[in-house]
Design an enzyme around this catalytic site. Structure first.
Site, PDB file in Angstrom:
ATOM      1  N   HIS A 390       0.845  -1.191   0.000  1.00  0.00           N
ATOM      2  CA  HIS A 390       0.000   0.000   0.000  1.00  0.00           C
ATOM      3  C   HIS A 390       0.881   1.241   0.000  1.00  0.00           C
ATOM      4  O   HIS A 390       1.743   1.408   0.865  1.00  0.00           O
ATOM      5  CB  HIS A 390      -0.913   0.003   1.227  1.00  0.00           C
ATOM      6  CG  HIS A 390      -1.926   1.094   1.206  1.00  0.00           C
ATOM      7  ND1 HIS A 390      -3.180   0.915   0.655  1.00  0.00           N
ATOM      8  CD2 HIS A 390      -1.865   2.373   1.607  1.00  0.00           C
ATOM      9  CE1 HIS A 390      -3.845   2.048   0.749  1.00  0.00           C
ATOM     10  NE2 HIS A 390      -3.073   2.948   1.319  1.00  0.00           N
ATOM     11  N   ALA A 391       0.680   2.101  -0.989  1.00  0.00           N
ATOM     12  CA  ALA A 391       1.558   3.256  -1.179  1.00  0.00           C
ATOM     13  C   ALA A 391       1.509   4.187   0.030  1.00  0.00           C
ATOM     14  O   ALA A 391       0.444   4.457   0.579  1.00  0.00           O
ATOM     15  CB  ALA A 391       1.149   4.016  -2.441  1.00  0.00           C
ATOM     16  N   HIS A 420       0.790  11.889  -6.187  1.00  0.00           N
ATOM     17  CA  HIS A 420       0.103  12.096  -4.910  1.00  0.00           C
ATOM     18  C   HIS A 420       1.072  11.945  -3.742  1.00  0.00           C
ATOM     19  O   HIS A 420       1.115  12.798  -2.846  1.00  0.00           O
ATOM     20  CB  HIS A 420      -1.043  11.086  -4.767  1.00  0.00           C
ATOM     21  CG  HIS A 420      -1.667  11.088  -3.405  1.00  0.00           C
ATOM     22  ND1 HIS A 420      -2.803  11.798  -3.114  1.00  0.00           N
ATOM     23  CD2 HIS A 420      -1.302  10.474  -2.248  1.00  0.00           C
ATOM     24  CE1 HIS A 420      -3.115  11.623  -1.835  1.00  0.00           C
ATOM     25  NE2 HIS A 420      -2.216  10.816  -1.295  1.00  0.00           N
ATOM     26  N   GLU A 421       1.831  10.859  -3.724  1.00  0.00           N
ATOM     27  CA  GLU A 421       2.720  10.610  -2.595  1.00  0.00           C
ATOM     28  C   GLU A 421       3.802  11.679  -2.477  1.00  0.00           C
ATOM     29  O   GLU A 421       4.186  12.060  -1.363  1.00  0.00           O
ATOM     30  CB  GLU A 421       3.356   9.216  -2.714  1.00  0.00           C
ATOM     31  CG  GLU A 421       2.374   8.062  -2.619  1.00  0.00           C
ATOM     32  CD  GLU A 421       1.552   8.050  -1.336  1.00  0.00           C
ATOM     33  OE1 GLU A 421       2.010   8.623  -0.319  1.00  0.00           O
ATOM     34  OE2 GLU A 421       0.454   7.482  -1.348  1.00  0.00           O
ATOM     35  N   HIS A 424       2.824  14.565  -0.285  1.00  0.00           N
ATOM     36  CA  HIS A 424       3.138  14.406   1.136  1.00  0.00           C
ATOM     37  C   HIS A 424       4.601  14.723   1.402  1.00  0.00           C
ATOM     38  O   HIS A 424       4.938  15.426   2.362  1.00  0.00           O
ATOM     39  CB  HIS A 424       2.862  12.966   1.578  1.00  0.00           C
ATOM     40  CG  HIS A 424       1.434  12.560   1.546  1.00  0.00           C
ATOM     41  ND1 HIS A 424       0.438  13.263   2.178  1.00  0.00           N
ATOM     42  CD2 HIS A 424       0.819  11.493   0.966  1.00  0.00           C
ATOM     43  CE1 HIS A 424      -0.726  12.657   1.998  1.00  0.00           C
ATOM     44  NE2 HIS A 424      -0.517  11.582   1.251  1.00  0.00           N
ATOM     45  N   GLU A 448      -3.630  15.192   2.384  1.00  0.00           N
ATOM     46  CA  GLU A 448      -4.032  14.315   1.285  1.00  0.00           C
ATOM     47  C   GLU A 448      -4.305  15.084  -0.001  1.00  0.00           C
ATOM     48  O   GLU A 448      -4.253  14.518  -1.098  1.00  0.00           O
ATOM     49  CB  GLU A 448      -5.272  13.510   1.684  1.00  0.00           C
ATOM     50  CG  GLU A 448      -5.051  12.569   2.855  1.00  0.00           C
ATOM     51  CD  GLU A 448      -3.950  11.561   2.608  1.00  0.00           C
ATOM     52  OE1 GLU A 448      -3.739  11.177   1.442  1.00  0.00           O
ATOM     53  OE2 GLU A 448      -3.292  11.158   3.582  1.00  0.00           O
ATOM     54  N   HIS A 549      -6.788   0.811   5.466  1.00  0.00           N
ATOM     55  CA  HIS A 549      -6.887   1.854   6.478  1.00  0.00           C
ATOM     56  C   HIS A 549      -7.623   1.412   7.733  1.00  0.00           C
ATOM     57  O   HIS A 549      -7.522   2.077   8.770  1.00  0.00           O
ATOM     58  CB  HIS A 549      -7.554   3.087   5.874  1.00  0.00           C
ATOM     59  CG  HIS A 549      -6.811   3.642   4.703  1.00  0.00           C
ATOM     60  ND1 HIS A 549      -6.802   3.006   3.479  1.00  0.00           N
ATOM     61  CD2 HIS A 549      -6.019   4.741   4.572  1.00  0.00           C
ATOM     62  CE1 HIS A 549      -6.052   3.705   2.642  1.00  0.00           C
ATOM     63  NE2 HIS A 549      -5.562   4.741   3.272  1.00  0.00           N
ATOM     64  N   TYR A 559      -9.629  11.876   3.515  1.00  0.00           N
ATOM     65  CA  TYR A 559      -9.610  11.632   2.076  1.00  0.00           C
ATOM     66  C   TYR A 559     -10.839  12.229   1.400  1.00  0.00           C
ATOM     67  O   TYR A 559     -10.751  12.733   0.280  1.00  0.00           O
ATOM     68  CB  TYR A 559      -9.510  10.132   1.799  1.00  0.00           C
ATOM     69  CG  TYR A 559      -8.264   9.503   2.343  1.00  0.00           C
ATOM     70  CD1 TYR A 559      -7.029   9.697   1.734  1.00  0.00           C
ATOM     71  CD2 TYR A 559      -8.299   8.719   3.493  1.00  0.00           C
ATOM     72  CE1 TYR A 559      -5.874   9.124   2.241  1.00  0.00           C
ATOM     73  CE2 TYR A 559      -7.147   8.144   4.007  1.00  0.00           C
ATOM     74  CZ  TYR A 559      -5.939   8.348   3.386  1.00  0.00           C
ATOM     75  OH  TYR A 559      -4.796   7.788   3.892  1.00  0.00           O
TER      76      TYR A 559
END
Length: 673
Positions: A390-391, A420-421, A424, A448, A549, A559
């Site tokens: 899971h990323a 997306h990552e 962060h 997010e 999650h 999210y």
């Protein structure tokens, strides 16, 4: 699509109701952290400012040890690494409970706004509040680590005892993405959900323990504690999510109606379940992203609208590189060498995809990723061990050691996930200059939304500029295809982003009893998403645990909020870039003015209420979904035309009565279920 950026227990990014100045407390002379990162003893004459400075120092000192244990547990899933992670979590939670207890002596005292904010943030410093009883605290950390390990090592074996028949999540996801055989998809979907069944008893005990910890902190339950981290009351937060869902629900209903029509044509007699979408046919294990159904849901053919097959382009690029590498080898190389060459090609391709994402951020004036990122990141799935694929994005030391953890494959979903990552990661880098207790998103939805704001800027024109799609026709057909591509990722997600925590809030407050865990899960999925399983899912199953999650204990409302915020941020950055035209055509790639404004927001962390941070970027203090509707206006009009004459909407099965009062607005979801 959805990833966890926070650590298992540390969620310092909660935002609270206190205002804060920009002055940062300076460490007192005696505020150095003790050796080994243990919590220090509070001096009798310690002031509130000195207390916060000491806790910041102690927290930063112990943080690398905590994250290293968790990284090891996620990238080498073995009993030894799980033990180390559990012990590190136990150590941190023990320190956190001690800090919170020490902070009580300052209640009612006059103090600076930033010190008051830091002390209140401390109370919300974890998504996993632990009981004070050390035996129960240790039990909680063991359960949490064990559940995450179950998920990461989970595999569906068609034949018991036959390792060759076992498939992990990535392989099962490939079936849902690529195989249109009804039964093959059903087998893969049901197979993955078997991995969660052993978690059920652990999860029930987990809920009891975190509720005990939350009550000791003064909250009714863990769900109320989670809802307290948004610079508004828990009741206001629930009402706010209801309001935002009410704004976007009509758009989702039109997309749902269109998807159902196409699925019924693809699978005559089996394309819906009494008007609900079959869970295993949505191209995604949790029905949260419908992008893998592009071959079924594309409004117009390539000939009419141009090619938007990003996955195909990525696969061709990887295959060309692999073929070139193989051609350079001796034709007689053995199987092991061929595997090694293929692994090298996979790794280099994953890094190439990541560098393209990095180039977007640097084009805005943001710094390059540090060399350590490229040395320490997990880009692809190792061959020799179980890992959590899971990323996720990691800040290892609050001082620049940043990483991502993925099992990257050459497809569009993973490609956008990288963007997306890195959102962060760049947030970490921007606020690493702040004291540890202010190192977090303005609220967790902000964290997010950052990378997904960038994803919105990945327009067809941008994708063409980096060689992943060809020249796009300027036509209504091309526009609708482009909008549909984005809607299948963004709009389809909205109700899913809402329902997971609606389930957990009910579990935490007791309105969903353990005997009804699975029943309530599917009632909420039917209510919000309009999806259903095609076979009975009784209480012998624990389907919530098949979503990372839940065993990973990551709050999920963030999210949903991020899918509203990212459109607000996107619109504000397009305005900053001086863009004029339809919102959906804007890409601010390469615009330093927009980048400077974005970086300024990231640099604030959670040092001030999110409303102030929001206003500095967008000019307003309220979360609002109007930018979502503006962006998708052409698609919504098109969908209404396509759905004309059809009976849209769905009738969810009647839910069991719950002790919580009904929502005032019968068209909006209840805030506590």
């Amino acid at each position: 699509m959805i990833r966890r950026h926070a650590l298992l227990v540390l969620a310092i990014g909660a935002s609270l109701v206190l205002s804060a100045c920009q002055r940062e407390p300076s460490p007192a002379p005696d505020a150095a952290a003790p050796a080994g990162g243990q919590a220090g003893v509070a001096p009798q004459d310690e002031t509130a400012d000195a207390f916060v400075a000491r806790i910041n120092a102690e927290m930063k000192a112990m943080y690398p040890e905590l994250t290293a244990a968790q990284w090891l547990s996620s990238t080498y899933i073995i009993p030894d690494s799980q033990l180390l992670a559990a012990k590190a979590n136990e150590k941190f939670l023990t320190s956190l409970n001690g800090w919170i207890e020490q902070s009580k002596r300052f209640e009612g005292q006059q103090m600076s706004p930033e010190t008051a904010r830091a002390i209140t943030l401390l109370k919300l410093g974890t998504a996993m509040p632990a009981p004070k009883d050390p035996v129960k605290l240790a039990e909680l950390t063991r359960i949490a680590t064990r559940m995450e390990g179950m998920y990461g090592s989970g595999a569906y074996c068609k034949t018991a005892g036959d390792a060759k028949s076992c498939r992990q999540l990535g392989e099962l996801e490939e079936v849902l993405r690529d195989d249109r055989d009804y039964n093959a998809q059903l087998d893969a979907w049901q197979g993955w959900h078997t991995i969660a069944q052993p978690m059920r008893e652990d999860y029930q005990r987990f809920v009891s323990l975190v509720n005990e910890g939350a009550k000791e902190l003064g909250y009714a339950d863990a769900g109320e504690m989670w809802r307290s981290g948004y610079d508004m009351s828990p009741v206001e937060l629930a009402a706010e999510t209801d309001r935002l869902w009410g704004q976007v629900k009509p758009l989702y209903e039109q997309l749902h109606c269109y998807a159902r029509t196409r699925l019924e044509a693809q699978y005559p007699g089996r394309g819906s379940v009494d008007g609900l979408l079959p869970a295993h046919l949505m191209g995604n294990m949790w029905q949260q992203d419908w992008g893998n159904l592009w071959d079924i849901l594309a409004p117009y053919s390539e000939a009419q609208a141009g090619n938007l097959d990003v996955t195909g382009a990525l696969e061709r690029r990887y295959q060309a590189d692999l073929n070139a590498r193989m051609a350079r080898e001796n034709a007689l190389i053995d199987t092991d060498r061929r595997v090694e060459v293929a692994r090298t090609a996979q790794l280099e391709d994953a890094k190439r995809m990541t560098r393209q994402a990095e180039e977007f951020y640097t084009s805005l004036g943001m710094p390059k990723l540090p060399d350590s990122y490229w040395e320490k990141t997990q880009f692809i799935k190792p061959r020799d061990r179980d890992v959590v694929c899971h990323a996720s994005a990691w800040d290892m030391d609050m001082d620049g050691d940043v990483r991502t953890k993925m099992c990257i494959k050459p497809n569009e979903e993973d490609f956008t996930t990288i963007y997306h990552e890195l959102g962060h990661v760049y947030y970490y880098l921007a606020y690493n200059k702040l004291p540890p207790m202010f190192q977090g998103g303005a609220h967790d939805g902000f964290h997010e939304a950052i990378g997904d704001t960038i994803v919105l800027s990945m327009t067809p024109a941008y994708l063409q500029s980096i060689g992943l799609v060809g020249e796009q026709q300027r036509s209504n057909e091309a526009l609708i295809n482009s909008q549909m591509r984005m809607a299948l990722a963004k709009v389809s997600f909205l109700p899913f982003g809402l329902m997971i925590d609606r389930w957990r809030w009910g579990v935490f407050d007791g309105s969903i009893a353990p005997a009804d865990y699975n029943k309530a899960w599917w009632e909420l999925k039917a209510k919000y998403q309009g999806v259903a399983p095609v076979t009975p899912r009784g209480e012998e199953f624990f389907d919530p645990g098949a979503k990372y999650h839940v065993p990973g204990n990551t709050p999920y409302t963030r999210y949903f909020l991020s899918h509203v915020l990212q459109f607000q941020f996107y619109k504000a950055l397009c305005d900053a870039a001086g863009y004029q035209g339809p919102l959906y055509q804007c890409s601010f790639a390469g615009n330093k003015v927009a980048g400077e404004k974005f970086w300024a927001m990231l640099s604030k962390g959670n040092s001030q209420p999110w409303q102030r941070t929001m206003a500095e970027l967008t000019g307003g203090e309220q979360m609002d979904a109007s930018a979502v509707l503006e962006y998708f206006a052409p698609l919504q009009d098109w969908l209404k035309t396509q759905n004309e004459g059809k009976t849209c909407g769905w009738q969810a099965p009647a839910a069991s009565p719950a002790p919580a009062p009904p929502a005032a607005d019968t068209d909006a979801p209840a805030s506590d279920t």
